[in-house]
Motif scaffolding. Structure first.
Motif, PDB file in Angstrom:
ATOM      1  N   VAL A  31     -74.355  -9.189  27.196  1.00 15.42           N
ATOM      2  CA  VAL A  31     -74.424  -8.245  28.383  1.00 15.42           C
ATOM      3  C   VAL A  31     -75.732  -7.995  28.368  1.00 15.42           C
ATOM      4  O   VAL A  31     -76.775  -8.115  29.985  1.00 15.42           O
ATOM      5  CB  VAL A  31     -73.970  -6.963  28.497  1.00 15.42           C
ATOM      6  CG1 VAL A  31     -74.274  -5.490  28.990  1.00 15.42           C
ATOM      7  CG2 VAL A  31     -72.200  -7.146  27.845  1.00 15.42           C
ATOM      8  N   LEU A  66     -71.248  -1.958  30.420  1.00 15.17           N
ATOM      9  CA  LEU A  66     -70.545  -2.398  29.670  1.00 15.17           C
ATOM     10  C   LEU A  66     -69.610  -1.084  29.350  1.00 15.17           C
ATOM     11  O   LEU A  66     -70.492  -0.015  28.849  1.00 15.17           O
ATOM     12  CB  LEU A  66     -70.817  -2.971  27.919  1.00 15.17           C
ATOM     13  CG  LEU A  66     -69.187  -3.008  27.693  1.00 15.17           C
ATOM     14  CD1 LEU A  66     -69.291  -4.576  26.532  1.00 15.17           C
ATOM     15  CD2 LEU A  66     -68.845  -2.414  26.515  1.00 15.17           C
ATOM     16  N   LEU A  70     -66.936  -4.673  31.901  1.00 18.41           N
ATOM     17  CA  LEU A  70     -67.464  -4.917  32.591  1.00 18.41           C
ATOM     18  C   LEU A  70     -67.933  -4.893  34.190  1.00 18.41           C
ATOM     19  O   LEU A  70     -67.040  -5.314  35.291  1.00 18.41           O
ATOM     20  CB  LEU A  70     -68.365  -6.501  32.111  1.00 18.41           C
ATOM     21  CG  LEU A  70     -68.833  -6.804  30.733  1.00 18.41           C
ATOM     22  CD1 LEU A  70     -68.784  -8.044  30.559  1.00 18.41           C
ATOM     23  CD2 LEU A  70     -69.524  -6.028  30.009  1.00 18.41           C
ATOM     24  N   ASP A 120     -64.776  -7.348  28.527  1.00 18.13           N
ATOM     25  CA  ASP A 120     -65.435  -8.586  27.330  1.00 18.13           C
ATOM     26  C   ASP A 120     -64.356  -8.762  26.240  1.00 18.13           C
ATOM     27  O   ASP A 120     -64.993  -9.827  25.350  1.00 18.13           O
ATOM     28  CB  ASP A 120     -66.921  -7.154  27.583  1.00 18.13           C
ATOM     29  CG  ASP A 120     -67.296  -7.874  26.052  1.00 18.13           C
ATOM     30  OD1 ASP A 120     -67.701  -8.794  26.232  1.00 18.13           O
ATOM     31  OD2 ASP A 120     -67.538  -7.001  25.337  1.00 18.13           O
TER      32      ASP A 120
END
Length: 140
Positions: free
Chosen positions: A6, A53, A86, A93
Motif C-alpha cells: 500500500v 486500506l 483496498l 489485501d
C-alpha cells in the motif's frame, strides 16, 4: 497483513517505516480496529499510499451476520471473517477466516457483508480525512 504493497515504497528507498502497535484495551474486532488506525496514522503522517486500506470483522451469530462484533459476541461467533480491503482497486489485501465450518453460501454472505461494511467505512474515513485536511488548512 502488510502495508508494504500500500505504501509507495519508491519514495522511501533510503528510509525504514516501522509500524508498531500496542493494544491497550480490546473490546472486540481488535485486528480490524488496528488496521484502520494504522491506515489513518499513515495518512496523518503524510506517508504516500496507493490506496486507503480499510478493515472489517464480520461473523455468524445465531444464524445472522454480525458486523464489528464486540468481545462477548466474538467468543460466541460460529464463524469470524476478517478482511483488509483496498477500495480503489477493489481488492482484498488479507482474508482471515476463523472457526471455519462454513458452506460456500455462508462464505459468500460473510464476504458480501464484510466488503459492504468496508465500503461504508471507507466513505466515512475519507470524509473524516477531508474534513480534517480542510480544518488544518484553515489554521494556517
Amino acid at each position: 497483513m502488510s502495508f508494504e504493497g500500500v505504501i509507495v515504497g519508491e519514495l522511501y528507498k533510503r528510509h525504514q517505516i516501522e509500524i508498531l502497535v500496542t493494544v491497550v484495551q480490546n473490546e472486540g474486532s481488535a485486528k480490524s480496529a488496528v488496521m484502520n488506525c494504522i491506515s489513518m496514522a499513515l495518512v496523518n503522517a503524510g506517508v504516500a499510499m496507493r490506496d486507503l486500506l480499510v478493515s472489517c470483522t464480520v461473523g455468524a451469530l445465531n444464524g445472522r451476520v454480525v458486523t464489528d462484533p464486540n468481545e462477548e459476541e466474538e467468543r460466541d461467533l460460529a464463524n469470524e471473517f476478517v478482511i483488509s480491503y483496498l477500495r480503489e482497486s477493489q481488492t482484498l489485501d488479507c482474508v482471515e477466516l476463523r472457526k471455519a465450518k462454513l458452506r460456500e453460501e455462508g462464505l459468500k454472505e460473510l464476504h458480501g457483508a464484510a466488503v459492504g461494511s468496508c465500503e461504508e467505512l471507507y466513505g466515512r474515513l475519507r470524509r473524516a480525512l477531508l474534513e480534517y485536511s480542510v480544518k488544518k488548512m484553515l489554521i494556517f
